[in-house]
Design a protein around this motif. Sequence first.
Motif, PDB file in Angstrom:
ATOM      1  N   SER A  16     -29.878  42.888 -33.217  1.00 11.57           N
ATOM      2  CA  SER A  16     -29.837  44.350 -33.165  1.00 11.57           C
ATOM      3  C   SER A  16     -30.126  44.937 -31.786  1.00 11.57           C
ATOM      4  O   SER A  16     -30.343  46.145 -31.677  1.00 11.57           O
ATOM      5  N   LEU A  17     -30.121  44.120 -30.751  1.00 10.25           N
ATOM      6  CA  LEU A  17     -30.349  44.664 -29.412  1.00 10.25           C
ATOM      7  C   LEU A  17     -29.259  45.675 -29.064  1.00 10.25           C
ATOM      8  O   LEU A  17     -28.080  45.412 -29.232  1.00 10.25           O
ATOM      9  N   SER A  18     -29.670  46.804 -28.565  1.00 12.40           N
ATOM     10  CA  SER A  18     -28.745  47.879 -28.207  1.00 12.40           C
ATOM     11  C   SER A  18     -28.099  47.593 -26.857  1.00 12.40           C
ATOM     12  O   SER A  18     -28.787  47.527 -25.831  1.00 12.40           O
ATOM     13  N   HIS A  19     -26.790  47.444 -26.862  1.00 14.15           N
ATOM     14  CA  HIS A  19     -26.064  47.207 -25.610  1.00 14.15           C
ATOM     15  C   HIS A  19     -26.250  48.374 -24.649  1.00 14.15           C
ATOM     16  O   HIS A  19     -26.506  48.163 -23.460  1.00 14.15           O
ATOM     17  N   SER A  20     -26.139  49.584 -25.139  1.00  8.56           N
ATOM     18  CA  SER A  20     -26.239  50.740 -24.248  1.00  8.56           C
ATOM     19  C   SER A  20     -27.637  50.850 -23.635  1.00  8.56           C
ATOM     20  O   SER A  20     -27.777  51.185 -22.457  1.00  8.56           O
ATOM     21  N   GLU A  51     -15.510  41.791 -32.709  1.00  3.49           N
ATOM     22  CA  GLU A  51     -16.127  42.520 -31.603  1.00  3.49           C
ATOM     23  C   GLU A  51     -17.638  42.526 -31.790  1.00  3.49           C
ATOM     24  O   GLU A  51     -18.123  42.432 -32.913  1.00  3.49           O
ATOM     25  N   THR A  52     -18.358  42.653 -30.687  1.00  2.00           N
ATOM     26  CA  THR A  52     -19.808  42.816 -30.769  1.00  2.00           C
ATOM     27  C   THR A  52     -20.163  44.188 -30.226  1.00  2.00           C
ATOM     28  O   THR A  52     -19.897  44.493 -29.067  1.00  2.00           O
ATOM     29  N   LYS A  53     -20.730  45.011 -31.074  1.00  6.97           N
ATOM     30  CA  LYS A  53     -21.125  46.367 -30.680  1.00  6.97           C
ATOM     31  C   LYS A  53     -22.628  46.470 -30.452  1.00  6.97           C
ATOM     32  O   LYS A  53     -23.114  47.436 -29.879  1.00  6.97           O
TER      33      LYS A  53
END
Length: 101
Positions: A16-20, A51-53
């Motif tokens: 659940s790490l946030s890419h942004s 895809e990985t979001k």
Amino acid sequence: MTANLFEGDFRSCFDSLSHSFILKQIKGFPLYSLVEKFLKAGYVDNNVFHETKEGTPQGGLFSPLLANIALHSMEKTLKIDYARRKQKNGNIYYNTLGRYR
């Protein structure tokens, strides 16, 4: 000398790490675009591309580093203070001040 330790088990931490959030933290880093590509690379399962979001693969080369970047501000959130200490031999270390703001 006493040491304070915070241990936690974060459910689905890598998933659940946030890419942004991670990209915001490393803005200006010379390899920013490489990290961005790593995060957005996706994965293949049963010959199907996904895809990985969010998240990063547990066991991935950069995953522990990215988790540390994402969790870096935890001390600030928990209001933990650190003191910089210098040993007689010149080594520098940090320890908590034994108090929380």
